[in-house]
Design an enzyme around this catalytic site. Sequence first.
Site: not given
Lengths: 638, 251
Positions: A247, A249, A322
């Site tokens: 991920q 952000h 996200r």
Amino acid sequence: MTEVERHSYDVVVIGAGGAGLRAVIEARQRGLSVAVVCKSLFGKAHTVMAEGGCAASMGNANSNDNWQVHFRDTMRGGKFLNNWRMAELHAREAPDRVWELESYGALFDRTKDGRISQRNFGGHTYPRLAHVGDRTGLELIRTMQQKIVSLQQEDYKQYGDYEARVKVFAECTITELLKDGGRIAGAFGYWRESGRFVLFETPAVVVATGGIGKSFKVTSNSWEYTGDGHALALRAGASLINMEFVQFHPTGMVWPPSVKGILVTEGVRGDGGVLKNSQGERFMFRYIPDVFKGQYADSEDEADRWYDDADNNRRTPDLLPRDEVARAINAEVKEGRGSPHGGVFLDIASRLPTEEIKRRLPSMYHQFKELADVDITKEPMEVGPTCHYVMGGIEVDPDTASSSVPGLFAAGECSGGMHGSNRLGGNSLSDLLVFGRRAGLGAASYVESLAERPVVADADITAAAKLAVAPFDPPADGVDAENPYTLHTELQQSMNDLVGIIRKADEIAKALDKLGEIRKRIRGVTVEGHRQYNPGWHLALDLRNMLVVSECVAQAALRRTESRGGHTRDDHPQMDSQWRNTLLVCTSPGGDPLAPDVAVDAKPQDPMRQDLLELFELSELEKYYTEDELADHPERTA
Amino acid sequence: MGYDAKLKVWRGDNGSGALQDFTVEANEGEVVLDLIHRLQATQAPDLAVRWNCKAGKCGSCSAEVNGRPRLLCMTRMSVFDEDETITVTPMRTFPVIRDLVTDVSYNYTKAREIPSFTPPKDLEPGDYRMQQVDVERSQEFRKCIECFLCQNTCHVVRDHEENKTAFAGPRFLMRIAELEMHPLDVADRSDEAQTEHGLGFCNITKCCTDVCPEGIHITDNALIPMKERVADRRYDPIVWLGNKLFRRGEN
């Protein structure tokens, strides 16, 4: 025989972040002796960095919320690749775990009627995040730290020794898990302060070491995030899943360079902040993907009304999951509509009164003021994507948190499956609590079921010690000496540039070549000085973990020829329902113990239980599932 | 933009040590910790420094810069002149382990001596009700990142090793205040603050408040109110008489 300090415990927890501490509490409350081993001081783990909140469908802010809604949001966020049983347990148990913290002394922000306040966050249908301003992680870790102290005080009353049943081994690094036959028998490591070796004889190890962000140049993660638990488990014979999903952000600081990557909480957007490009346009309205069409506001007016009247308006696309927001920012910058330092603008100044910003987002105010000379109550922030979280991790049984290696358990970020291809904000802190507790329980039940304790072999201790001090020896003939800092920088640059937010087959292949080169050069890593608190040596040992974990990420990323969640392939831009049910599993077939080989195999995930599947409308499932998979859906057969 | 900064960094262990001179590149926007990291990567690979988040949230990189207790990650180079020599030393109140790393175990020992949160016995999880205005007082103290700079700067222990056994230090006296002000804590803590944890040593010079990187009003909001509660309990003549007459203190 190597000189080693020896300790014996029922359960050893590696990592003192939220998941580790929750596991300690649970195993200790079952009456077992527990050691918690952490690389930093007690109370400094990466959980303190979590800002926005802890997701739990308590229904305090909107009474329509319940575990089923939370479960659906989590599966959508992960693009239906999640381990559905983990997502179910998580959604069901999160409220109890949060309430439990209050009984340990946590002080969350309150609603008007005195209950725990809940805030909006990306991908969550209702305000769901229990929070303390923007320092929720600190509250969690301090609360559990203080709970452990209270358990130690009980032990002091009973045994006259605070450490009779729970002991914290701070600034201590585990370098190897040791086995007896196929089962866990112990953990080997060193004290950072003295460099002396330490052996934990234990039948059960809970790995709670967090993530892998330090393999990337721009990251919100601290130095501890070197994938230790991932690598320890892999070397011990466990499997890792979903390693291609990392991920980024969407909102990290982009300026000044020395703070690039530091997190800007999603709470800024949850509390009304909006993303704008250099033309002042709120660009997120152009980036609502097909699977989320109809669920998000399509005009600024509706989006703004939603903050006050969520029942009659749809939420702002600034709060898409996200992965969507990070890709949108990336695209805006690439098309020349970025901010001066290569990000976009995040504006809260024009949205909330000064005092309200300072009250709700005190750390953000402080962080920008101190580190960037920016007053966020007067001007917009500049933000851009930063490596934040790895969805992939140790493959575990959802109910017991056990890996495929008997005696080895995992919880929190270093475990895999719960978040599928993308984690929703706020689901990390709740994950820690739910599965930290389950890992503590799982380990305790396992230990209680054992007829005899496994034994650590002396030869394994000697081998682990030899590998640990190898960097002090001059490299073998024909191998060049390498500086660990230089190798680390090269690895970070390569992962950042070639296996980052947007990926292509040829670039990933280039990264794998580079990792192959580092694999050769890592044999030459040599450090100066002695073993007492020597950061160069510490990095040399962490580097072998980062290398093997990076190979898992890159190999799995090359293999998955679609785009989903935290894995975006420029050469395969579509989500492919044929891939939805496929897990990529990393194992190590052996090789050099310094940096063992990595193999990736595909396997299907168990189909979702029918009653959970029926929580979704067929029309939504059709966006993710293949026709064959939905043939038995009641809306089809009816 | 970049320039060569002059640093003196204390190097050594608990036996001996000295300031060592370095010249190292400094770039726009950098903090002292960036320069220490650059020294590690280029000139002194075994230079020991404790750090974690590099964002002022974990409280690991506490040290003294030009003699002032500070977080290395929150000390911008731009606050110094480019030709100024910056001196970085370990926290003085705690024993040195190596270079900038000190043994802060005193603080963990003190933390264990403070009686823990004590909720009402019959209150079930999920039934806690508190008003925002009531939790805010304790929430201020829970902003503490345990950098221990307040413990380091407090003159009660800074040059008085002998006071350490009897004095919990501002961080943990504040912890007592936090629990005392917790809306649902039922323990009585003010007497012990004085008799067991050394509240009386504090003479409110506010050095702790001055160095707190979180801007917590340790003295005004935690220590002085605790002293007032102690004074009410122990030194108010009417309370004193009541205690004598009804022997409350002996139960």
